[in-house]
Design a protein around this motif. Structure first.
Motif, mmCIF file in Angstrom:
data_model
loop_
_atom_site.group_PDB
_atom_site.id
_atom_site.type_symbol
_atom_site.label_atom_id
_atom_site.label_comp_id
_atom_site.label_asym_id
_atom_site.label_seq_id
_atom_site.Cartn_x
_atom_site.Cartn_y
_atom_site.Cartn_z
ATOM 1 N N SER A 262 86.157 -3.545 5.739
ATOM 2 C CA SER A 262 86.995 -4.100 5.605
ATOM 3 C C SER A 262 85.908 -5.508 5.542
ATOM 4 O O SER A 262 86.534 -6.546 4.610
ATOM 5 N N VAL A 263 85.379 -5.881 6.576
ATOM 6 C CA VAL A 263 84.589 -7.660 6.186
ATOM 7 C C VAL A 263 83.454 -7.125 5.383
ATOM 8 O O VAL A 263 83.648 -7.985 4.306
ATOM 9 N N PHE A 264 82.853 -6.509 5.144
ATOM 10 C CA PHE A 264 81.555 -6.310 3.773
ATOM 11 C C PHE A 264 82.623 -6.847 2.891
ATOM 12 O O PHE A 264 82.039 -6.850 1.586
ATOM 13 N N LEU A 265 83.619 -5.761 2.553
ATOM 14 C CA LEU A 265 84.539 -6.057 1.490
ATOM 15 C C LEU A 265 84.936 -7.667 0.760
ATOM 16 O O LEU A 265 85.025 -8.140 -0.244
ATOM 17 N N PHE A 266 85.241 -8.134 2.206
ATOM 18 C CA PHE A 266 85.565 -9.568 2.201
ATOM 19 C C PHE A 266 84.439 -10.753 1.778
ATOM 20 O O PHE A 266 84.707 -11.355 1.343
ATOM 21 N N LEU A 267 83.115 -9.959 2.288
ATOM 22 C CA LEU A 267 82.451 -10.709 2.284
ATOM 23 C C LEU A 267 82.040 -10.980 0.927
ATOM 24 O O LEU A 267 81.189 -12.045 0.194
ATOM 25 N N ARG A 268 81.756 -9.220 0.083
ATOM 26 C CA ARG A 268 81.313 -9.516 -1.833
ATOM 27 C C ARG A 268 82.648 -10.469 -2.080
ATOM 28 O O ARG A 268 82.269 -10.603 -3.816
ATOM 29 N N SER A 269 83.523 -10.873 -1.986
ATOM 30 C CA SER A 269 84.867 -11.148 -2.850
ATOM 31 C C SER A 269 84.081 -13.398 -2.733
ATOM 32 O O SER A 269 84.192 -13.706 -3.838
ATOM 33 N N LEU A 270 83.443 -13.266 -1.197
ATOM 34 C CA LEU A 270 82.692 -14.715 -1.189
ATOM 35 C C LEU A 270 81.400 -14.939 -2.260
ATOM 36 O O LEU A 270 81.768 -16.074 -2.505
ATOM 37 N N ASN A 271 81.090 -13.633 -2.179
ATOM 38 C CA ASN A 271 79.322 -14.625 -3.220
ATOM 39 C C ASN A 271 79.304 -14.234 -4.615
ATOM 40 O O ASN A 271 78.681 -13.947 -5.359
ATOM 41 N N LYS A 272 80.613 -13.291 -4.801
ATOM 42 C CA LYS A 272 81.551 -12.816 -6.268
ATOM 43 C C LYS A 272 80.611 -12.393 -7.323
ATOM 44 O O LYS A 272 79.838 -12.894 -9.134
ATOM 45 N N THR A 273 79.923 -11.228 -6.167
ATOM 46 C CA THR A 273 78.692 -9.991 -7.086
ATOM 47 C C THR A 273 79.777 -9.772 -8.067
ATOM 48 O O THR A 273 78.837 -10.063 -9.498
ATOM 49 N N CYS A 274 81.175 -9.383 -8.002
ATOM 50 C CA CYS A 274 81.814 -8.673 -8.871
ATOM 51 C C CYS A 274 83.243 -8.679 -8.409
ATOM 52 O O CYS A 274 83.649 -9.313 -7.250
ATOM 53 N N ASN A 275 84.407 -9.273 -9.178
ATOM 54 C CA ASN A 275 85.570 -9.548 -8.936
ATOM 55 C C ASN A 275 86.385 -7.420 -8.413
ATOM 56 O O ASN A 275 86.330 -6.720 -9.403
ATOM 57 N N ILE A 276 86.786 -7.520 -7.325
ATOM 58 C CA ILE A 276 87.437 -6.643 -7.411
ATOM 59 C C ILE A 276 89.152 -6.600 -7.411
ATOM 60 O O ILE A 276 90.045 -7.196 -7.136
ATOM 61 N N THR A 277 89.902 -5.884 -8.972
ATOM 62 C CA THR A 277 90.977 -6.089 -8.940
ATOM 63 C C THR A 277 91.570 -5.243 -7.986
ATOM 64 O O THR A 277 91.178 -4.038 -8.039
ATOM 65 N N ALA A 278 92.923 -6.017 -7.989
ATOM 66 C CA ALA A 278 94.161 -4.941 -7.156
ATOM 67 C C ALA A 278 95.111 -4.922 -8.075
ATOM 68 O O ALA A 278 95.880 -5.984 -8.587
ATOM 69 N N TYR A 279 96.293 -3.389 -7.442
ATOM 70 C CA TYR A 279 97.107 -2.999 -8.886
ATOM 71 C C TYR A 279 98.426 -3.004 -7.721
ATOM 72 O O TYR A 279 98.477 -1.939 -6.874
#
Length: 459
Positions: A262-279
């Motif tokens: 959970s923490v590493f997924l949140f970190l990826r949203s900060l560095n904007k490497t790519c966007n995770i689209t949720a449905y």
């Protein structure tokens, strides 16, 4: 409110010495997160809560704050946003491996105060129940600290609390003390044991802040299963995460990998490497079946993007009341998948059941999507809609490969004749919709073709 760690005199000398050294441009000794060992967690430690301040002026050098000397702390600007980071259970006593990166990534987003809530001397205990009991005491300490912030000009609207595991419930307790007026709580896989089945006042709930966003990654073990926020994200269904060990023989990683993801997924949203689209969807099964791909009610973009910037969709989410949203990830960072809607029309008169693997090729790059969560039904002249989630994004698709399988060990090998296949990117609306016509798939045999732009009659 008196600090649990240091006397007021010690705090006074610390802050005054820090102010003098900073004004003279001299280096000062950094205040560090409490580092304990398994011996400490085995014999137990007395709760002690420290607040470590980080800003753009002291990005790699924490400053421990006194709640009664906030006005005299030159690095602390209470007109800025303040983000609290609250860790969870620490059975080994070591500092969280992700803490430093999370602090740096937060401050990279905007000029804010980041306060690391160090309650390691209450979380480091082999007896999990003792750590749970310390969550309320930690929340009381943190509540008093925020009250002092208010007295010095801080606004509750500007406070964002990021709580991990037990830290998520601590955030909720603090938010309840302020009647839900805190701006935002982000809960990263809130702890489940001893909180599941409890009433809202004994855990995090949506009334604890103006906006509560939650991520679930280990709901079948250390995490919480049910929704707790205004929007609850379930990564890969919220339980087993790809790339995490499946057997106990992997040691510690078997127990912590899903929870910590959970923490590493949140970190990826900060560095904007790519966007995770949720449905937004009612169940993970419906999501995998491609039944929840329309996000017409969401603004400013069709579907919400998981992570730090989810507050852009706050108004829509609050209007919808409590929302569940799903997404899938890869096993490795940056974890993003690329999602396509695949429509297949078949010619075969007998109904066939099977799974499809799709590969997209661009030069030497290959993106793979295995649609195998269940067997799909292929019926003559009927459209079978599949959700294909590829492990990488290819801007230009030069070739497509299909593999059809019934997974039957014995029995005849089937052929599946496709009158048409259409592939439409859900993440990139500017990409061409690709089609191909009259393809025969032999079971367990890769069939490749060059895709064509779809004609108007294919929409």
């Amino acid at each position: 409110m008196r600090s649990l760690c240091c006397s007021m005199l010690s705090w006074w000398f610390l802050c005054m010495a820090g102010a003098v050294m900073l004004s003279k441009g001299l280096a000062r000794e950094c205040d560090e997160f409490t580092d304990l060992g398994f011996h400490d967690s085995f014999i137990g430690t007395k709760l002690c809560v420290k607040m470590l301040l980080y800003t753009r002026d002291n990005l790699d050098c924490g400053l421990e704050l006194s709640p009664h000397r906030l006005a005299d702390t030159p690095l602390l600007n209470l007109t800025r946003r303040t983000t609290f980071v609250i860790h969870g259970y620490r059975p080994t006593g070591s500092p969280p491996v992700w803490m430093g990166e999370l602090v740096r990534q937060l401050i990279a987003q905007e000029d804010m105060n980041v306060l690391v809530v160090d309650w390691n001397r209450g979380a480091a205990n082999v007896n999990y129940l003792i750590a749970v009991s310390n969550t309320h005491k930690t929340a009381e300490n943190l509540t008093g600290f925020i009250q002092n912030m208010q007295e010095n000009g801080a606004s509750l609207n500007s406070i964002h609390m990021i709580g991990v595991s037990l830290g998520a419930h601590i955030s909720g307790f603090v938010g309840a003390h302020f009647n839900g007026e805190i701006g935002r709580i982000t809960a990263l896989d809130p702890a489940g044991p001893k909180f599941t089945g409890t009433p809202p006042e004994d855990r995090l709930d949506p009334t604890d802040a103006q906006f509560v966003d939650v991520l679930h990654t280990d709901m079948d073990a250390l995490g919480f299963r049910e929704p707790l926020g205004h929007i609850d994200f379930y990564a890969n269904g919220g339980a087993d995460q790809p790339g995490c060990p499946k057997t106990i023989f992997s040691g510690k990683e078997y127990f912590v990998c899903d929870h910590q993801r959970s923490v590493f997924l949140f970190l990826r949203s900060l560095n904007k490497t790519c966007n995770i689209t949720a449905y937004p969807c009612s169940t993970y099964s419906d999501f995998l079946d491609g039944k929840c791909m329309q996000c017409d009610t969401f603004k400013p973009a069709p579907c919400p993007i998981y992570g730090y910037y989810i507050n852009q969709w706050k108004d829509t989410i609050l209007h919808l009341n409590q929302t569940k949203a799903f997404f899938s990830t890869t096993a490795n960072s940056p974890f993003c998948k690329t999602t396509y809607m695949v429509d297949i029309v078949t010619w075969n008169k007998p109904i066939h059941w099977g799974v499809i693997t799709i590969k997209m090729h661009s030069g030497d790059d290959v993106a793979v999507a295995r649609i195998d969560h269940k067997a799909s039904k292929f019926e003559q002249y009927q459209t079978t809609r599949l959700l294909a989630q590829f492990d990488k994004s290819l801007q230009v698709v030069q070739k497509v490969s299909l593999l059809f399988s019934t997974n039957n060990v014995v029995g005849p090998r089937y052929k599946l004749r496709l009158l048409r296949i259409r592939l439409r990117s859900l993440d990139h609306s500017d990409r061409l919709v690709l089609c191909r016509y009259d393809i025969v798939l032999k079971e367990n045999v890769d069939v490749s073709f060059r895709p064509l732009p779809c004609g108007k009659s294919d929409f």
